[in-house]
Every structure is written in C-alpha cells, then in structure tokens.
Design a protein around this motif. Structure first.
Motif, PDB file in Angstrom:
ATOM      1  N   PRO A 184      -6.116   1.980  12.749  1.00 25.04           N
ATOM      2  CA  PRO A 184      -6.282   1.059  13.870  1.00 25.04           C
ATOM      3  C   PRO A 184      -5.761  -0.317  13.463  1.00 25.04           C
ATOM      4  O   PRO A 184      -6.031  -0.772  12.365  1.00 25.04           O
ATOM      5  CB  PRO A 184      -7.800   1.051  14.104  1.00 25.04           C
ATOM      6  N   PHE A 220       2.705  -1.725  -3.933  1.00 23.68           N
ATOM      7  CA  PHE A 220       2.295  -0.394  -3.491  1.00 23.68           C
ATOM      8  C   PHE A 220       0.825  -0.083  -3.720  1.00 23.68           C
ATOM      9  O   PHE A 220       0.293   0.844  -3.101  1.00 23.68           O
ATOM     10  CB  PHE A 220       3.120   0.674  -4.229  1.00 23.68           C
ATOM     11  N   ASP A 221       0.193  -0.828  -4.647  1.00 21.54           N
ATOM     12  CA  ASP A 221      -1.094  -0.339  -5.127  1.00 21.54           C
ATOM     13  C   ASP A 221      -1.992  -1.506  -5.513  1.00 21.54           C
ATOM     14  O   ASP A 221      -1.498  -2.529  -6.004  1.00 21.54           O
ATOM     15  CB  ASP A 221      -0.826   0.528  -6.382  1.00 21.54           C
ATOM     16  N   VAL A 267      -1.328   8.161   3.118  1.00 17.73           N
ATOM     17  CA  VAL A 267      -0.345   8.123   4.206  1.00 17.73           C
ATOM     18  C   VAL A 267       1.026   7.588   3.772  1.00 17.73           C
ATOM     19  O   VAL A 267       1.989   7.667   4.531  1.00 17.73           O
ATOM     20  CB  VAL A 267      -0.911   7.293   5.401  1.00 17.73           C
ATOM     21  N   THR A 291      -2.363   0.194   4.063  1.00 20.15           N
ATOM     22  CA  THR A 291      -3.547  -0.155   3.269  1.00 20.15           C
ATOM     23  C   THR A 291      -4.789   0.085   4.130  1.00 20.15           C
ATOM     24  O   THR A 291      -4.685   0.257   5.349  1.00 20.15           O
ATOM     25  CB  THR A 291      -3.480  -1.652   2.892  1.00 20.15           C
ATOM     26  N   THR A 351      -1.621   7.219  -5.064  1.00 16.44           N
ATOM     27  CA  THR A 351      -2.827   7.940  -4.646  1.00 16.44           C
ATOM     28  C   THR A 351      -3.098   7.792  -3.153  1.00 16.44           C
ATOM     29  O   THR A 351      -4.053   8.372  -2.629  1.00 16.44           O
ATOM     30  CB  THR A 351      -4.060   7.398  -5.409  1.00 16.44           C
ATOM     31  N   GLY A 352      -2.301   7.007  -2.464  1.00 16.95           N
ATOM     32  CA  GLY A 352      -2.531   6.755  -1.035  1.00 16.95           C
ATOM     33  C   GLY A 352      -2.210   7.998  -0.210  1.00 16.95           C
ATOM     34  O   GLY A 352      -1.269   8.735  -0.497  1.00 16.95           O
ATOM     35  N   HIS A 407      -5.406   8.053  17.733  1.00 16.11           N
ATOM     36  CA  HIS A 407      -4.206   8.898  17.910  1.00 16.11           C
ATOM     37  C   HIS A 407      -4.252   9.581  19.280  1.00 16.11           C
ATOM     38  O   HIS A 407      -3.256   9.642  19.997  1.00 16.11           O
ATOM     39  CB  HIS A 407      -4.142   9.978  16.825  1.00 16.11           C
ATOM     40  N   GLU A 423      -0.221   0.176  10.042  1.00 18.43           N
ATOM     41  CA  GLU A 423      -1.031   1.353  10.336  1.00 18.43           C
ATOM     42  C   GLU A 423      -2.054   1.065  11.444  1.00 18.43           C
ATOM     43  O   GLU A 423      -2.381  -0.075  11.735  1.00 18.43           O
ATOM     44  CB  GLU A 423      -1.759   1.798   9.056  1.00 18.43           C
ATOM     45  N   ARG A 440     -13.437   4.133   4.363  1.00 20.27           N
ATOM     46  CA  ARG A 440     -13.536   4.569   5.766  1.00 20.27           C
ATOM     47  C   ARG A 440     -14.973   4.581   6.293  1.00 20.27           C
ATOM     48  O   ARG A 440     -15.193   4.573   7.498  1.00 20.27           O
ATOM     49  CB  ARG A 440     -12.952   5.976   5.920  1.00 20.27           C
ATOM     50  N   GLY A 467       0.837  -1.203   0.000  1.00 18.63           N
ATOM     51  CA  GLY A 467       0.000   0.000   0.000  1.00 18.63           C
ATOM     52  C   GLY A 467       0.869   1.249   0.000  1.00 18.63           C
ATOM     53  O   GLY A 467       2.079   1.186  -0.267  1.00 18.63           O
ATOM     54  N   GLY A 468       0.219   2.360   0.289  1.00 16.82           N
ATOM     55  CA  GLY A 468       0.968   3.624   0.296  1.00 16.82           C
ATOM     56  C   GLY A 468       1.385   4.041  -1.097  1.00 16.82           C
ATOM     57  O   GLY A 468       2.432   4.670  -1.290  1.00 16.82           O
ATOM     58  N   GLY A 469       0.580   3.654  -2.108  1.00 24.01           N
ATOM     59  CA  GLY A 469       0.911   3.972  -3.499  1.00 24.01           C
ATOM     60  C   GLY A 469       0.692   5.439  -3.856  1.00 24.01           C
ATOM     61  O   GLY A 469       0.458   6.270  -2.983  1.00 24.01           O
ATOM     62  N   THR A 471      -7.528  -4.895   5.706  1.00 24.05           N
ATOM     63  CA  THR A 471      -6.466  -5.758   5.184  1.00 24.05           C
ATOM     64  C   THR A 471      -5.312  -5.933   6.189  1.00 24.05           C
ATOM     65  O   THR A 471      -4.441  -6.773   5.970  1.00 24.05           O
ATOM     66  CB  THR A 471      -5.874  -5.155   3.889  1.00 24.05           C
TER      67      THR A 471
HETATM   68  P1  NAD Z   1      -5.842   5.366   0.920  1.00 26.65           P
HETATM   69  O1  NAD Z   1      -7.130   4.760   0.477  1.00 26.65           O
HETATM   70  O2  NAD Z   1      -5.571   6.801   0.629  1.00 26.65           O
HETATM   71  O3  NAD Z   1      -4.603   4.543   0.327  1.00 26.65           O
HETATM   72  C1  NAD Z   1      -4.537   3.140   0.402  1.00 26.65           C
HETATM   73  C2  NAD Z   1      -3.392   2.660  -0.481  1.00 26.65           C
HETATM   74  O4  NAD Z   1      -3.258   1.249  -0.331  1.00 26.65           O
HETATM   75  C3  NAD Z   1      -3.619   2.905  -1.969  1.00 26.65           C
HETATM   76  O5  NAD Z   1      -2.374   3.188  -2.565  1.00 26.65           O
HETATM   77  C4  NAD Z   1      -4.175   1.552  -2.469  1.00 26.65           C
HETATM   78  O6  NAD Z   1      -3.974   1.320  -3.858  1.00 26.65           O
HETATM   79  C5  NAD Z   1      -3.338   0.610  -1.629  1.00 26.65           C
HETATM   80  N1  NAD Z   1      -3.933  -0.711  -1.389  1.00 26.65           N
HETATM   81  C6  NAD Z   1      -5.162  -1.006  -0.939  1.00 26.65           C
HETATM   82  N2  NAD Z   1      -5.305  -2.328  -0.763  1.00 26.65           N
HETATM   83  C7  NAD Z   1      -4.124  -2.891  -1.112  1.00 26.65           C
HETATM   84  C8  NAD Z   1      -3.625  -4.218  -1.139  1.00 26.65           C
HETATM   85  N3  NAD Z   1      -4.383  -5.241  -0.781  1.00 26.65           N
HETATM   86  N4  NAD Z   1      -2.354  -4.406  -1.552  1.00 26.65           N
HETATM   87  C9  NAD Z   1      -1.563  -3.376  -1.912  1.00 26.65           C
HETATM   88  N5  NAD Z   1      -1.985  -2.096  -1.889  1.00 26.65           N
HETATM   89  C10 NAD Z   1      -3.243  -1.862  -1.508  1.00 26.65           C
HETATM   90  O7  NAD Z   1      -5.751   5.107   2.487  1.00 26.65           O
HETATM   91  P2  NAD Z   1      -4.892   5.951   3.543  1.00 26.65           P
HETATM   92  O8  NAD Z   1      -5.647   7.144   3.971  1.00 26.65           O
HETATM   93  O9  NAD Z   1      -3.502   6.113   3.073  1.00 26.65           O
HETATM   94  O10 NAD Z   1      -4.952   4.946   4.798  1.00 26.65           O
HETATM   95  C11 NAD Z   1      -4.251   3.729   4.809  1.00 26.65           C
HETATM   96  C12 NAD Z   1      -4.095   3.283   6.265  1.00 26.65           C
HETATM   97  O11 NAD Z   1      -3.335   4.262   6.949  1.00 26.65           O
HETATM   98  C13 NAD Z   1      -5.411   3.173   7.033  1.00 26.65           C
HETATM   99  O12 NAD Z   1      -5.347   2.109   7.931  1.00 26.65           O
HETATM  100  C14 NAD Z   1      -5.504   4.488   7.803  1.00 26.65           C
HETATM  101  O13 NAD Z   1      -6.226   4.369   9.005  1.00 26.65           O
HETATM  102  C15 NAD Z   1      -4.048   4.761   8.076  1.00 26.65           C
HETATM  103  N6  NAD Z   1      -3.685   6.183   8.214  1.00 26.65           N
HETATM  104  C16 NAD Z   1      -2.859   6.523   9.229  1.00 26.65           C
HETATM  105  C17 NAD Z   1      -2.416   7.819   9.388  1.00 26.65           C
HETATM  106  C18 NAD Z   1      -1.448   8.148  10.506  1.00 26.65           C
HETATM  107  O14 NAD Z   1      -1.247   9.303  10.823  1.00 26.65           O
HETATM  108  N7  NAD Z   1      -0.822   7.149  11.093  1.00 26.65           N
HETATM  109  C19 NAD Z   1      -2.842   8.816   8.501  1.00 26.65           C
HETATM  110  C20 NAD Z   1      -3.697   8.436   7.448  1.00 26.65           C
HETATM  111  C21 NAD Z   1      -4.100   7.106   7.306  1.00 26.65           C
END
Ligand code: NAD
Length: 390
Positions: A116, A46-47, A25, A92, A22-23, A209, A114, A191, A18-20, A96
C-alpha cells in the motif's frame, strides 16, 4: 502483442531501494523492469544490512561504488553524477514508502513504489502535489493487473457484454500465517506491527490488489458505502487483522463482497474474481491465469484462452507469449513496468497529451487503495458498521 521492441528512445537509468537478497518482492521488480530494455539497473540501496546489500548489488552487475548503504546516500551520490539515476523503485516495508518517495521526488527522481502506497490519504495528496510540481511520475506496482485477461475483462465490461454490473465477488486468501508468529521472519514481523505495516495487515497487503483490479475492470463503478469486519485469529497480531470480509454498495446499485485472509489454511488459490452482470459473468483467478471463464445466461459456458484472436484488441495488445504458452505474473509485471516507463518518457518529453490517455498505475491508483483502506478501518473499528465511502 508486446515483443520487446523498444518503445522509448533509450533505457531509463534505474535504481532500487530495498528488494535485497532476502526481500520477497525485489526480483519481481527486476524481472519486470529489465524485460524490454526500458530500464537499466545502475544503482541501489538494496538492504538494511549495507554489506549484504553491496554484495548482492555487485552480483546483480551494479558497480560497487553505486551500491549504497542508505537511500539518503544513494540520493546524494547519484544526484552528483551526470549519468545519475533517473527513476527509483521502492521495495521496502510500508512505513518507509512515504519518506523515501518524498526524498526521491525532492531530489528530482521519478518513483515506482510498492503498495500500500502510504499510511494516509493526506500523505498521498501531499505527494501527488509534490510530483506534479516537480514534473515527475509516481508509479505503483499492483502485480497481476498487467495480465492480458484482466484487460479482456475490462474490455468486455466496456462493450456491454455482461450487461449491467450487479455483483462483484473477490477473494485473495492463503494460509501462510495460520500458525503463530513465534520465530517469524522479518517480512511477517513488520507486516503484523501497526508501526511498520500501517493500520492494516491483510487488507493492505493483499486486499489492495483486489480493489485496484476491480477499478480497472469496473472503472464506472463507485463505492457508496462499505462494511468491513476484521479479526486477528492470532491474537498477538491485534489490532491488525489476519482475516477480513468487506461488503460494498456501489452507486449503480451493484453489490460487492471481498474476502482477504492469511489464515485460510491450505488454500493455494491466491486471487479470484467474479464479475456478474445482467446478461453474463466473467471469472478469473491467478491460479489459472491463462483462462477466463465467460458464462452467458442460457448458453453453454465458455473458457477463453489468452492470446487467442477472438479476444478483444485491448487484451491482445498487451499479450506477450501468444496462445498455447503460459502467460503469468512475470509477464504482468513487465507490462506494468513498461507502461510506467512510457509515462516517465512522456513526462520527460513534456508530452501531456500522451499522458492524458495513457493507462498506467500511477499516484491515483495508490491513493485510491489507501482511501479504501481508511474506509475499511473506520468501519471495522466502529464494530463492523456500514459507513459512507469518503
Ligand atoms: P521484505 O521484508 O521481504 O523485504 C524488504 C527488503 O527491503 C529487504 O531486502 C530489506 O533489507 C530492505 N529494506 C528495508 N528497509 C530498508 C531501507 N530503509 N533501505 C533499504 N532497504 C531496506 O518485504 P517484502 O515482502 O519484499 O515487501 C516489501 C514491500 O513490497 C511492501 O510494501 C509490500 O507490501 C510490498 N509487496 C508487494 C507485492 C506485489 O505484488 N506488488 C508483493 C510482495 C510485497
């Protein structure tokens, strides 16, 4: 002070799920991990969109053959290599986390996940056992809890500078979901769906948090009872909430009040904490992270600045920028990643003595967040009643 000197013998081989592109975080993870030379990004899935993930990964400098379509492919590909990945970060959607964490641990990889962390405490307990059995670390990323002024507050409480803690007042609110979700992007869609978010929206998304930060500052306080009132102002989000208030009774008699909301229209204040003792109070907000308000009853109020020599040793030890220069979220993430790297390094060396006293957000930090959520949901779903904290 942290100045980038390497504190572990070599960089850990690191990957991301994850974290691709468009992600939301993902970049916070990369900026945190790659700051001090403790991690080297070697692979990723990543995606969800494999092609976009590969294109993105190669632009981050990852070899094309180590940009995988799925986390399962990543595990197979990397465990077959002598120089395979050692630690994987999971950025992600919530639903997941459990399956990816479990699969990584079973393959012998450390995990940084990440919040929760998972959906249930039972899952957390199972994963804690698995990690212990495998001799692996699970770290959790509560973004702002590496900030030096958070650790200043903790040190002041420990020294007794506030007296006995009486009131805990915390708020994390914004207005980004004030309108309806028609045409909303992926991050809002998952979400607001219980299948993908779990049993909460804002309580898990931002409330955890607040809760973890309060655990760092007030480690001696235990919640005895809580009452949670939650509501979806945008009805399509029900049964999940876009707004909640939680009242808490602590074992020492202290009282807590916590407000989370994503429909606090116009508010850009983000997180705010006020801890009140019998002698004095401290107040900190991430909208002015460099400043800590310290108010002693009967004395003029003080504003303490990060990096100044009058701060406690625990705060100065984790400062990066030095006084006069802004220290913020990116720096806090770097500290969190550094502490987790030090834990992984110690685990790899079998140095359990180091791990006993080393502070880092581990599986227990993730578990306690999930426990707090379970108690909140139990209270809210019975009609906002007081429940014993279990
Ligand atoms: P998002 O929807 O913006 O991004 C999710 C990313 O994961 C995308 O790049 C998507 O393509 C990828 N993805 C989804 N399922 C996947 C899989 N099975 N395999 C590979 N890649 C996959 O979500 P986000 O806002 O970045 O949130 C992601 C996580 O981070 C959540 O659990 C959220 O609660 C957490 N988060 C934490 C903070 C913090 O401050 N710690 C901030 C934001 C989000």
């Amino acid at each position: 002070m942290i100045n980038g000197e390497r504190t572990i013998s070599r960089p850990l081989r690191w990957g991301m799920v994850g974290g691709g592109r468009t992600g939301q975080v993902g970049y916070k993870h990369r900026t945190g991990a790659q700051r001090d030379g403790t991690y080297r990004l070697v692979c990723g899935a990543f995606d969800l969109d494999a092609e976009r993930g590969r294109d993105f990964g190669t632009r981050l400098g990852v070899a094309a053959d180590r940009c995988y379509a799925t986390y399962q492919d990543l595990i197979v590909g990397e465990t077959a290599r002598e120089d395979g990945v050692e630690v994987v970060s999971i950025a992600t959607p919530n639903f997941t986390h459990y399956e990816i964490t479990k699969a990584c641990l079973q393959a012998g990889l450390h995990v940084i996940c990440e919040k929760p962390l998972f959906f249930t405490v039972a899952e957390c307990v199972e994963i804690e056992k698995l990690a212990a059995q495998k001799g692996l670390i699970v770290g959790v990323t509560y973004g702002f809890t590496g900030h030096p002024l958070v650790h200043q507050m903790a040190a002041m409480v420990k020294k007794g500078m506030l007296g006995d803690i009486r009131i805990v007042d915390m708020q994390y609110t914004h207005g980004f979901n004030s309108g309806d979700d028609v045409g909303a992007g992926e991050a809002v869609k998952w979400r607001t769906n219980p299948k993908t978010a779990g049993s909460t929206f804002v309580l898990g998304d931002i409330g955890t948090h607040l809760y973890y930060l309060s655990e760092i500052v007030l480690p001696h306080l235990r919640i005895e009872k809580l009452l949670c009132d939650r509501k979806a102002f945008i009805p399509t989000r029900a049964p999940l909430e876009d707004h909640a208030t939680v009242l808490m009774h602590y074992g020492n008699g202290a009282r807590g009040r916590l407000w989370v909301s994503s429909v606090d229209a116009g508010n850009m204040g983000s997180q705010r904490y006020r801890f009140v003792g019998s002698k004095a109070s401290v107040e900190w907000s991430d909208s002015r992270p460099d400043q800590l308000i310290y108010e002693v009853q009967g004395e003029p109020n003080r504003t303490l600045h990060h990096g100044m020599p009058y701060l406690e040793e625990e705060s100065l030890a984790v400062d990066r920028m030095g006084a006069l220069h802004t220290e913020g979220l990116g720096d806090s993430w770097s500290n969190i990643y550094l502490w987790i790297a030090q834990a992984i390094d110690a685990k790899n060396r079998g140095d359990e003595a180091f791990l006993k006293t080393h502070h880092y957000p581990g599986i227990k930090a993730g578990t306690e967040g999930v426990r707090w959520l379970e108690n909140c949901v139990r209270s809210a779903d019975m009609g906002a009643v007081w429940v014993d904290f279990k």
